[in-house]
Design an enzyme around this catalytic site. Structure first.
Site, short mmCIF file in Angstrom:
data_model
loop_
_atom_site.label_atom_id
_atom_site.label_comp_id
_atom_site.label_asym_id
_atom_site.label_seq_id
_atom_site.Cartn_x
_atom_site.Cartn_y
_atom_site.Cartn_z
N HIS A 135 13.21 37.73 13.58
CA HIS A 135 12.69 38.12 12.38
C HIS A 135 10.99 37.54 12.17
CE1 HIS A 135 16.68 38.39 10.88
NE2 HIS A 135 16.12 38.78 9.77
N GLU A 182 17.79 52.00 7.90
CA GLU A 182 16.13 52.27 7.91
C GLU A 182 15.98 53.38 8.49
OE1 GLU A 182 17.75 49.23 8.63
OE2 GLU A 182 16.79 47.75 7.32
C1 LIG Z 1 18.00 46.06 10.15
C2 LIG Z 1 18.00 45.11 9.08
N1 LIG Z 1 17.63 45.51 7.84
C3 LIG Z 1 17.39 44.61 6.81
C4 LIG Z 1 17.82 43.31 6.97
C5 LIG Z 1 17.63 42.38 5.91
N2 LIG Z 1 19.23 41.99 5.56
C6 LIG Z 1 19.63 40.79 6.15
S1 LIG Z 1 21.16 40.59 5.47
C7 LIG Z 1 21.06 41.92 4.44
C8 LIG Z 1 22.62 42.39 3.95
C9 LIG Z 1 23.72 42.73 4.78
O1 LIG Z 1 24.70 42.82 3.99
P1 LIG Z 1 26.00 43.05 4.77
O2 LIG Z 1 25.95 43.76 6.02
O3 LIG Z 1 27.16 43.39 3.82
O4 LIG Z 1 26.59 41.56 5.27
P2 LIG Z 1 26.70 40.02 4.40
O5 LIG Z 1 25.50 39.32 4.37
O6 LIG Z 1 27.26 40.36 3.13
O7 LIG Z 1 27.78 39.10 5.30
C10 LIG Z 1 19.90 42.49 4.70
C11 LIG Z 1 19.57 43.77 3.88
C12 LIG Z 1 18.19 43.01 8.48
N3 LIG Z 1 18.43 41.55 8.78
N4 LIG Z 1 18.26 44.02 9.41
#
Ligand SMILES: Cc1ncc(C[n+]2csc(CCOP(=O)(O)OP(=O)(O)O)c2C)c(N)n1
Ligand SMILES: [Mg+2]
Lengths: 460, 334
Positions: free
Chosen positions: A263, A194
């Site tokens: 959230h 972000e």
């Molecule tokens: C700062 C932030 N941006 C966006 C989100 C929304 N979001 C939640 S999980 C996620 C994907 C994360 O992927 P990864 O780090 O690969 O972890 P995984 O879910 O695969 O365990 C996103 C974009 C968030 N929670 N926090």
């Protein structure tokens, strides 16, 4: 033992869905992880997996059935060795008729803006489109997308960037279809960075483009707050007017449903405080669209605060090729004489419901939707308070330093002699958002609290 | 150059694993899998709300690393946290009751799926903001170093999180101050709907540590013994005051990102292939059987025992009352 397979809830907001397709038939053996059916939720088509092993004994809801309530039995699963006679003999559950009413609003209908004939005085009562314009029904979700898409057709410096906006069609499906129409040069998936992409967006705006930066939710914009405030909001001033950031930061803001403390924050009051930013927080679909178009055309950084719960709500939207809603002009949803209720965004849901309930008790409430918080149409508030002599503000954010506390200070300074009671600011409770269903309900502002506040200022 | 490539041998080539150990990993992984399946089911029934991110497919990561940990070591992770909690010994009842938002949950129902903590088990959350746990984990390690003990912190994050800037700020300071922190990248190949290919041209996440002088390696996350071996090495480096260390663990999530993800960004076949060919639980199961460490009946008994634990947790989570309304106002200030 035969077990019933129930219609699953496949999203935080799903209450019913369409059983689009069965991928198994009676007599099939399934094991955990097998896909049994495709189910359409309010957001997407989802695969429904088996959790237990067994044999499909009976299919209770035929494919193609719409409006199947969550937790309805849709099939019966037998264990090995059981035969179909173990199936409960109860008749297949009738599929509920598809519901007619577009979107339910707890506690009653939202009145469409007062007809021009009923308009008494203030310009704020007039709709933002010509008299006699044909209307169509649209969700806030569709209205936001149309607003963006229309501006992208009109101006090729406008582009959209953010997490999952392109191939995934938007985490909340706001940008549905936009990648197809505009291509990946203008609808851009970013990594989860972000602070980085907000900064790139601001730089692109300095460089002559008009970015729309989507935050998956505004909770994540806190990662990027430095660029929003220090880079986007202040540069025009710091450069003596030479350069600024004509751009939109948008995404859902505030509580959704049971997504917990990190959230569920309403940032309205935070952004409203910052000179250099404009802050928009629409309630209806027509305002969402008209304000989005204005935001994209504006030469300043605009914070556009949406709301996940409102995304699926349907409203009348003018069927016009091009219309915009100006910033700094409130809208009066309901005229009244006894009290002024001021709100914005999802707060309007409570304000309008409360006004309905109050009417039953003979209290006539005037309901004002601010639509933009910066600039704020304080003149319309003051006008109204001079008539009603009382004011209650409604928002989901926290009490200390709330939008309402600013409004009440303005009223005190500009209309002190007109007040017959102190202004009451109805807000969310002064706590981080709890997860538990019962606690969350209490943490949020309620219609009853608004009603009670009005009774207090009207001494009833 | 501090970083070097991993040489994790296939699990079968590790002779010195006892039958008890293998059986314990089998049980721990199976508990996570069955627990998550149950959670998915309760979500479908509306008993769990909001976001709910399942760990199915990734079980070998936490179970392997917990096998390398000692009492006092800390762990911190993202919202995909149920597996981490079970693996570090937290009570399934308390975890499931938090998922249903009840008084008996680890956060009294106030945290939910993404926000649980256990001081007793040194589990520091449960964080909803992608990558925020990474500097926090470095800070936990900082505290241990400051206090002069030999504890290590396991800081888990995803491949998506690995692109956040704060990760690299944390790396720099962690190496500068030799913090006893194992950075664990759970590379399950997707961040929601974005595959690693679509989010970076620097796909070897562990190698990025080299820019800061941090050692690391890539590990097969579907092989619990390989994870354990890599964990032991990382922990040894950290305890010797030579941390931090990066483990990039290649794993895979079988389910959607959260319960409302239709998962259209990958094919059904891709998921099925992983399940059929690389399942971490099946791998241990067949090791137990082919090594004659257990019979089919032994394993059936274990399955049954786990199912009972999980069912009991679901019962507990349904029976536990909602928190008292007064709870709304507690725990805001110390
Ligand atoms: C700062 C932030 N941006 C966006 C989100 C929304 N979001 C939640 S999980 C996620 C994907 C994360 O992927 P990864 O780090 O690969 O972890 P995984 O879910 O695969 O365990 C996103 C974009 C968030 N929670 N926090
Ligand atoms: Mg991932």
């Amino acid at each position: 033992m035969a077990t019933e397979i129930l219609m699953p809830a496949l999203s935080p907001t799903m209450e019913e869905g369409t059983l689009a397709k069965w991928l198994v038939k009676e007599g099939d053996t399934v094991s955990s992880g097998d896909i049994m059916a495709e189910i359409e939720t309010d957001k997407a088509t989802m695969e429904f997996e088996a959790v237990d092993e067994g044999i499909i004994g009976k299919i209770l809801i035929a494919e193609g059935t719409e409006g199947v309530k969550v937790n309805t039995a849709i099939a019966v699963l037998l264990e090995e060795g059981e035969d179909a006679s173990a199936v409960p003999t109860s008749a297949p559950v009738e599929a509920p008729a598809p519901s007619e009413s577009p979107v339910e609003v707890a506690g009653g209908e939202i009145p469409w803006p007062l007809k021009p004939a009923e308009v008494a005085i203030a310009a704020t009562l007039e709709p933002d489109w010509p008299e006699g314009t044909a209307m169509k029904q649209q969700t806030v979700r569709e209205a936001l997308r149309d607003g963006m898409a229309e501006e992208m057709r009109r101006d090729d410096t406008v582009f959209l960037m953010g997490e999952e906006v392109a191939e995934y069609q938007g985490a909340y499906k706001i940008s549905q279809g936009m990648l197809d129409e505009f291509g990946d040069k203008r609808v851009i998936d970013t990594p989860i960075t972000e602070h980085g992409f907000a900064g790139i967006g601001v730089g692109a705006a300095f460089g002559g483009l008009r970015p729309i930066v989507e935050f998956m939710t505004f909770n994540f914009a806190m990662q990027a707050i430095d660029h929003i405030i220090n880079s986007a909001a202040k540069t025009l001033y710091m450069s003596g007017g030479q350069m600024g950031a004509p751009m939109v930061f948008r995404g859902p803001n505030g509580a959704a449903a049971r997504v917990g403390a990190q959230h569920s924050q309403d940032y309205a009051a935070w952004y409203m405080q910052v000179p250099g930013l404009k802050v928009v927080m629409p309630y209806s679909a027509s305002d969402a669209k008209g304000l989005m178009k204005t935001a994209i055309r504006d030469d300043n950084p605009v914070i556009f605060l949406e709301n996940e719960i409102l995304y699926g709500k349907t409203f009348d939207v003018p069927d016009l090729e091009d219309y915009t809603v100006p910033f700094g002009k409130a809208r009066i949803w309901r005229e009244g004489t006894d009290v002024t209720i001021v709100s914005f965004g999802i707060g309007m849901t409570y304000a309008l419901e409360a006004a309905d309930k109050l009417a039953e008790d003979g209290i006539s409430a005037e309901v004002i939707d601010l639509r933009t918080l910066r600039p704020m149409d304080t003149a319309s508030i003051i006008n109204s308070v001079m008539k009603t002599n009382r004011c209650v503000t409604v928002e989901e954010g926290w009490p200390q330093g709330s939008v309402g506390s600013y409004i009440s200070s303005v009223i005190m300074q500009e209309a002190f002699d007109y007040l017959d009671a102190p202004v009451i600011t109805c807000t969310g409770k002064d706590v981080p958002m709890p997860y538990a269903a019962n606690l969350e309900k209490h943490a949020l502002i309620t219609t009853d609290e608004v009603v009670a506040a009005v009774k207090q200022v009207t001494y009833r | 150059m501090a970083a070097r490539k991993a040489t994790s041998k296939p699990a079968a080539a590790k002779p010195n694993v006892s039958a008890e150990e293998l059986t314990a990993y089998y049980k721990d992984m199976l508990l996570i899998r069955r627990f998550e399946e149950k959670a998915g089911q309760l979500y479908g029934m509306g008993l769990i709300g909001g976001f709910c991110h399942l760990y199915i497919g990734q079980e070998a990561v936490v179970v392997g690393l917990e096998a390398a940990a000692k009492e006092g070591d800390k762990r911190i992770t993202s919202y995909r946290d149920h597996g981490h909690m079970l693996a570090c010994g937290m009570d399934p009842n308390g975890v499931m009751a938090e998922l249903t938002g009840r008084e008996g949950g680890y956060s009294k129902g106030k945290g939910g799926s993404m926000h649980m903590f256990s001081k007793e088990k040194h589990f520091y959350g449960g964080h909803g903001i992608v990558a925020a746990q990474v500097p926090l984990g470095a800070g936990l390690a900082f505290a241990d170093k400051y206090k002069g003990n030999d504890n290590v912190t396991f800081t888990y994050f995803g491949d998506g999180a690995a692109n956040q800037g704060q990760v690299y700020e944390a790396y720099n300071m962690a190496e500068l101050w030799n913090l006893p922190c194992v950075f664990v990248i759970e590379n399950n190949q997707y961040a929601m709907g974005t595959s690693t290919k679509r989010s970076t041209h620097s796909p070897s996440y562990w190698e990025r540590g080299a820019a800061y002088g941090i050692k690391g390696e890539e590990v097969d996350g579907m092989d619990v013994l390989a994870v354990k071996a890599a964990g032991e090495k990382a922990v040894e480096v950290c305890r010797a005051g030579k941390g931090p260390y990066i483990l990039e663990i290649k794993t895979y999530r079988y389910r959607g990102h959260s319960m409302s993800d239709p998962a259209k960004y990958r094919t059904r076949e891709e998921v099925q292939k992983m399940r059929d060919e690389r399942d971490p639980i099946e791998a241990v199961r067949s090791m137990l059987l082919t090594g004659k460490h257990a019979t089919e009946d032994d394993l059936k008994a274990i399955d049954k025992e786990i199912k009972e634990v999980v069912n009991a947790s679901a019962e507990f989570a349904k029976e536990s009352p909602e928190p008292a309304l007064d709870e709304l106002w507690t725990d805001i200030y110390a």
